[in-house]
Write an enzyme that holds these catalytic residues in place. Structure first.
Site, PDB file in Angstrom:
ATOM      1  CD  GLU A  27       6.596  -1.728  -9.069  1.00 32.95           C
ATOM      2  OE1 GLU A  27       5.810  -1.127  -9.342  1.00 32.95           O
ATOM      3  OE2 GLU A  27       7.792  -2.006  -9.678  1.00 32.95           O
ATOM      4  CB  CYS A  50      -1.684  -3.266  -7.872  1.00 29.90           C
ATOM      5  SG  CYS A  50      -0.880  -4.132  -8.956  1.00 29.90           S
ATOM      6  CB  SER A  55      -0.970   0.016   1.220  1.00 27.83           C
ATOM      7  OG  SER A  55      -0.072   0.195   2.292  1.00 27.83           O
TER       8      SER A  55
HETATM    9  P1  NAD Z   1       0.394  -3.379   3.061  1.00 25.29           P
HETATM   10  O1  NAD Z   1       1.196  -2.135   2.789  1.00 25.29           O
HETATM   11  O2  NAD Z   1      -0.429  -3.449   4.241  1.00 25.29           O
HETATM   12  O3  NAD Z   1       1.369  -4.581   3.347  1.00 25.29           O
HETATM   13  C1  NAD Z   1       2.600  -5.101   2.342  1.00 25.29           C
HETATM   14  C2  NAD Z   1       3.665  -5.650   3.288  1.00 25.29           C
HETATM   15  O4  NAD Z   1       4.239  -4.523   3.935  1.00 25.29           O
HETATM   16  C3  NAD Z   1       3.258  -6.773   4.205  1.00 25.29           C
HETATM   17  O5  NAD Z   1       4.171  -7.626   4.302  1.00 25.29           O
HETATM   18  C4  NAD Z   1       3.382  -6.060   5.552  1.00 25.29           C
HETATM   19  O6  NAD Z   1       3.492  -6.943   6.770  1.00 25.29           O
HETATM   20  C5  NAD Z   1       4.435  -5.063   5.477  1.00 25.29           C
HETATM   21  N1  NAD Z   1       4.527  -3.709   6.254  1.00 25.29           N
HETATM   22  C6  NAD Z   1       3.465  -3.187   6.754  1.00 25.29           C
HETATM   23  N2  NAD Z   1       3.925  -2.040   7.361  1.00 25.29           N
HETATM   24  C7  NAD Z   1       5.325  -2.076   7.094  1.00 25.29           C
HETATM   25  C8  NAD Z   1       6.376  -1.208   7.616  1.00 25.29           C
HETATM   26  N3  NAD Z   1       5.895  -0.070   8.392  1.00 25.29           N
HETATM   27  N4  NAD Z   1       7.508  -1.447   7.242  1.00 25.29           N
HETATM   28  C9  NAD Z   1       7.907  -2.641   6.491  1.00 25.29           C
HETATM   29  N5  NAD Z   1       6.951  -3.241   6.052  1.00 25.29           N
HETATM   30  C10 NAD Z   1       5.509  -3.304   6.533  1.00 25.29           C
HETATM   31  O7  NAD Z   1      -0.326  -3.939   1.821  1.00 25.29           O
HETATM   32  P2  NAD Z   1      -1.259  -5.065   1.473  1.00 25.29           P
HETATM   33  O8  NAD Z   1      -2.787  -4.871   2.523  1.00 25.29           O
HETATM   34  O9  NAD Z   1      -0.542  -6.602   1.931  1.00 25.29           O
HETATM   35  O10 NAD Z   1      -1.579  -5.267   0.003  1.00 25.29           O
HETATM   36  C11 NAD Z   1      -2.281  -4.517  -0.700  1.00 25.29           C
HETATM   37  C12 NAD Z   1      -1.849  -3.260  -1.360  1.00 25.29           C
HETATM   38  O11 NAD Z   1      -0.766  -3.691  -2.229  1.00 25.29           O
HETATM   39  C13 NAD Z   1      -2.536  -2.415  -2.281  1.00 25.29           C
HETATM   40  O12 NAD Z   1      -2.537  -0.957  -1.942  1.00 25.29           O
HETATM   41  C14 NAD Z   1      -2.105  -3.025  -3.569  1.00 25.29           C
HETATM   42  O13 NAD Z   1      -2.511  -1.922  -4.605  1.00 25.29           O
HETATM   43  C15 NAD Z   1      -0.889  -2.850  -3.466  1.00 25.29           C
HETATM   44  N6  NAD Z   1      -0.137  -3.821  -4.540  1.00 25.29           N
HETATM   45  C16 NAD Z   1       0.650  -3.171  -5.455  1.00 25.29           C
HETATM   46  C17 NAD Z   1       1.200  -3.549  -6.486  1.00 25.29           C
HETATM   47  C18 NAD Z   1       1.843  -2.913  -7.692  1.00 25.29           C
HETATM   48  O14 NAD Z   1       2.749  -3.783  -8.471  1.00 25.29           O
HETATM   49  N7  NAD Z   1       1.923  -1.737  -7.642  1.00 25.29           N
HETATM   50  C19 NAD Z   1       0.945  -5.003  -6.515  1.00 25.29           C
HETATM   51  C20 NAD Z   1       0.276  -5.646  -5.536  1.00 25.29           C
HETATM   52  C21 NAD Z   1      -0.349  -4.951  -4.625  1.00 25.29           C
END
Ligand code: NAD
Length: 459
Positions: free
Chosen positions: A235, A269, A214
Site C-alpha cells: 500500500e 496517503c 512510500s
Molecule cells: P517509508 O517507506 O519511509 O517507511 C515505511 C516503513 O518501511 C517504516 O517502518 C520503515 O522503517 C520501513 N522501511 C524503510 N526502508 C525499508 C526497506 N528497504 N525494507 C523494509 N522496510 C523498510 O514511509 P513513511 O515515510 O513511513 O510513510 C509515508 C508514506 O506512506 C507515504 O508515501 C504515504 O503515501 C504512504 N502511505 C500509504 C498508505 C496506503 O494505504 N496506501 C497509507 C499510509 C501511508
C-alpha cells in the site's frame, strides 16, 4: 531532526515529539542478528495458531477492542506526543481501532470460511489458509491504525505476525502490540524496532510481507521479496486528484478540498494533492477554499485550539517547502499561507496557477498544500488527473451524471463522487498503478492474507 539513533552508537531508539524536539520515550533497537530467532519463534507459534478456526482466533482477539477503548485517553495522548497530531485526533485514532475491533474480527473470520462449488460431477472446496509468518511493516502517519489494518487480518486469518513499525513512532505501535499480546499465545505477535531492521526482516524467512509506506520502499521490498517469491501486499503513496466540474456545489467542494488537503498536516496517503477546477468556477472556488483554509490553525498536540500539528520531521518539512519554492519560481501564485514557521511547523498553503511542469504536481508532497489548476473541460480534467504514475484515491464534485462519467474514466483505485473516497462497509482499500500491489480490507482484502487452496472430489 531524526529519531534514528545510529546502531553503532546505541542499542536504543528515541522517539521524538515533532512539535518540541523532546524525547517522548525509548525502545530497545532489535539486534539485527536476533531477527532469524524472532522469525523462528513466529514459525514455531504458527503451527498451533493456524490449527485454530478463524472464529476461535476472532474470539481470542475480541477483548482487545474493549482494552483499547478503556485505555484510549492515555494511548491517544502518547500517539499525539509521538506523531504530532492534536490529542483529540490521537484519541480518535485509538478509538477507531478499538470500537469496531469486535466486528472486524468477525468480518475477517467470515471472509475466510471455506466455499464449496459443485458442477460437472465434481465438488470443489476453496480454502483460505494462512501463509505462515507475516512481516507487517508500517509508516508513521497513522501510527496505530496502520499496524491495526495490517496485523489484525493477518492474525485472524491464522498467520503469526512480526510488526516492524516506523522508527518515528515506535512507542504507540509497541503499546498497540502489547494490548493485543495480552490475549495472544506467546510468539504469535512480536515487534521489531529500527530502520535497518526492515530490510533485514524482509530478507529473513517470512512468507508474506504486508507493507504500507512510500513507493521507493515498496519497490525495494518487492525487489528483495523476489528472491524467495515471497508474497507482498504493498500500500504505497499517491498524488490524489480532486476534480471540480460544472454543476459542483462549491461550498461542499471547497470544504472537502481544504479538509482533505490539510488534515493530519497533509500527511495522509489519500490527501488531495492536485485540484483541477472548471475555469468558470475557478475564482469562486479559490475564494471559498481560502476561507476554509483559514480554519486550519496549527499548533502542538496539547493546544486545544490547533486543528493540525507539525510535520513529522525536518526532512519532510524541507521537502514540502522546496516543492512550494519550485512551484512559485515557475509561476504559481501563493493565495494563502506559506508564512515561515519555527521548527517542524508549516502553514497550510493554497497555490493557484500550478502546472504539471512543477514537481508539486507530479511527486507526492505529503504536506498541507492545496494546488489549484484551472481547466477548460471535464475531459481535460480527467486527462490531467490521469497524468500521474500514482492512482490511490480521487474525488469528483460536479453535476451527478457528469461527475459519474468522469469518475469511471479516472485510473485511481478508490473514487468518490460528490464525496471523498471510502465506501460502504466491506469495500477494499485499493490502489491502482504505482500506488500499490494487492489491497486489504473487506472480504476481498482479508483473503489477501491467505493462500488459496482448492480441494476437489467426485460429487
Ligand atoms: P517509508 O517507506 O519511509 O517507511 C515505511 C516503513 O518501511 C517504516 O517502518 C520503515 O522503517 C520501513 N522501511 C524503510 N526502508 C525499508 C526497506 N528497504 N525494507 C523494509 N522496510 C523498510 O514511509 P513513511 O515515510 O513511513 O510513510 C509515508 C508514506 O506512506 C507515504 O508515501 C504515504 O503515501 C504512504 N502511505 C500509504 C498508505 C496506503 O494505504 N496506501 C497509507 C499510509 C501511508
Amino acid at each position: 531532526m531524526t529519531t534514528l539513533t545510529p546502531a553503532s552508537a546505541s542499542t536504543t531508539l528515541d522517539s521524538i515529539n515533532p512539535a518540541t524536539g523532546e524525547v517522548v520515550g525509548t525502545v530497545p533497537l532489535t539486534p539485527i542478528a536476533e531477527i532469524p530467532a524472532i522469525v523462528a519463534r513466529a514459525r514455531a507459534a504458527a503451527k498451533d495458531w493456524a490449527a485454530l478456526t478463524p472464529a476461535q482466533r476472532a474470539d481470542i482477539l475480541r477483548p482487545a477492542g474493549q482494552a483499547l477503548m478503556d485505555r484510549s485517553e492515555k494511548l491517544g495522548r502518547l500517539l499525539s506526543r509521538e506523531q504530532g497530531k492534536p490529542f483529540k485526533d490521537g484519541i480518535g485514532e485509538v478509538q477507531g481501532c478499538g470500537h469496531r475491533l469486535s466486528d472486524e474480527v468477525d468480518e475477517i473470520a467470515a471472509a475466510v470460511q471455506p466455499q464449496v462449488l459443485t458442477g460437472e460431477g465434481v465438488e470443489s472446496t476453496i480454502h483460505h489458509d494462512p501463509y505462515g509468518v507475516c512481516a507487517a511493516i508500517t509508516p508513521w502517519n497513522f501510527p496505530m491504525l496502520m499496524p491495526h489494518w495490517m496485523a489484525l487480518p493477518a492474525l485472524v486469518t491464522g498467520n503469526t505476525v512480526i510488526l516492524k513499525p516506523s522508527e518515528e513512532t515506535p512507542l504507540i505501535a509497541q503499546a498497540y502490540a502489547d494490548v493485543l499480546s495480552e490475549f495472544l499465545p506467546v510468539g504469535v505477535l512480536q515487534v521489531v524496532h529500527g530502520r535497518e531492521q526492515g530490510p533485514a526482516l524482509v530478507h529473513a524467512d517470512v512468507d508474506l510481507i504486508a507493507f504500507t509506506g512510500s513507493k521507493a520502499t515498496g519497490q525495494a521490498i518487492m525487489r528483495a521479496a523476489a528472491d524467495g517469491l515471497k508474497r507482498v501486499i504493498l500500500e504505497l503513496g499517491s498524488k490524489d486528484p480532486l476534480l471540480v466540474l460544472e454543476g459542483a456545489d462549491l461550498d461542499k467542494a471547497a470544504e472537502f478540498a481544504a479538509r482533505n488537503s490539510f488534515r493530519n498536516c497533509g500527511q495522509v496517503c489519500v490527501s488531495t494533492e492536485r485540484i483541477y477546477v472548471d475555469r468558470r468556477l475557478h475564482a469562486e472556488f479559490i475564494a471559498k477554499l481560502v476561507e476554509q483554509a483559514a480554519a486550519f490553525t496549527v499548533g502542538p498536540c496539547d493546544d486545544e485550539s490547533a486543528v493540525i500539528g507539525p510535520m513529522i520531521h525536518a526532512k519532510q518539512k524541507a521537502h514540502v517547502t522546496a516543492q512550494i519554492a519550485d512551484a512559485v519560481s515557475k509561476g504559481a501564485k501563493v493565495v494563502f499561507g506559506n508564512q515561515p514557521r519555527d521548527g517542524n511547523f508549516i502553514t497550510p498553503t493554497v497555490l493557484d496557477g500550478v502546472t504539471h511542469a512543477m514537481d508539486i504536481m507530479t511527486t507526492e508532497t505529503f504536506g498541507p498544500v492545496a494546488c489549484v489548476m484551472a481547466v477548460d473541460s471535464s475531459d481535460e480534467a480527467v486527462e490531467l488527473a490521469n497524468d500521474s504514475e500514482y492512482g490511490l484515491g480521487a474525488a469528483v464534485y460536479g453535476e451527478e451524471s457528469l461527475a459519474r462519467s468522469a469518475a469511471r474514466r479516472l485510473t485511481a483505485g478508490m473514487i468518490g463522487v460528490n464525496r471523498g473516497i471510502g465506501g460502504a462497509p466491506g469495500m477494499p482499500w485499493v490502489g491502482a498503478r504505482q500506488s500499490g500491489i494487492g489491497y486489504h480490507a473487506g472480504p476481498m482484502g482479508h483473503r489477501q492474507f491467505c493462500q488459496v487452496r482448492v480441494v476437489s472430489r467426485n460429487a
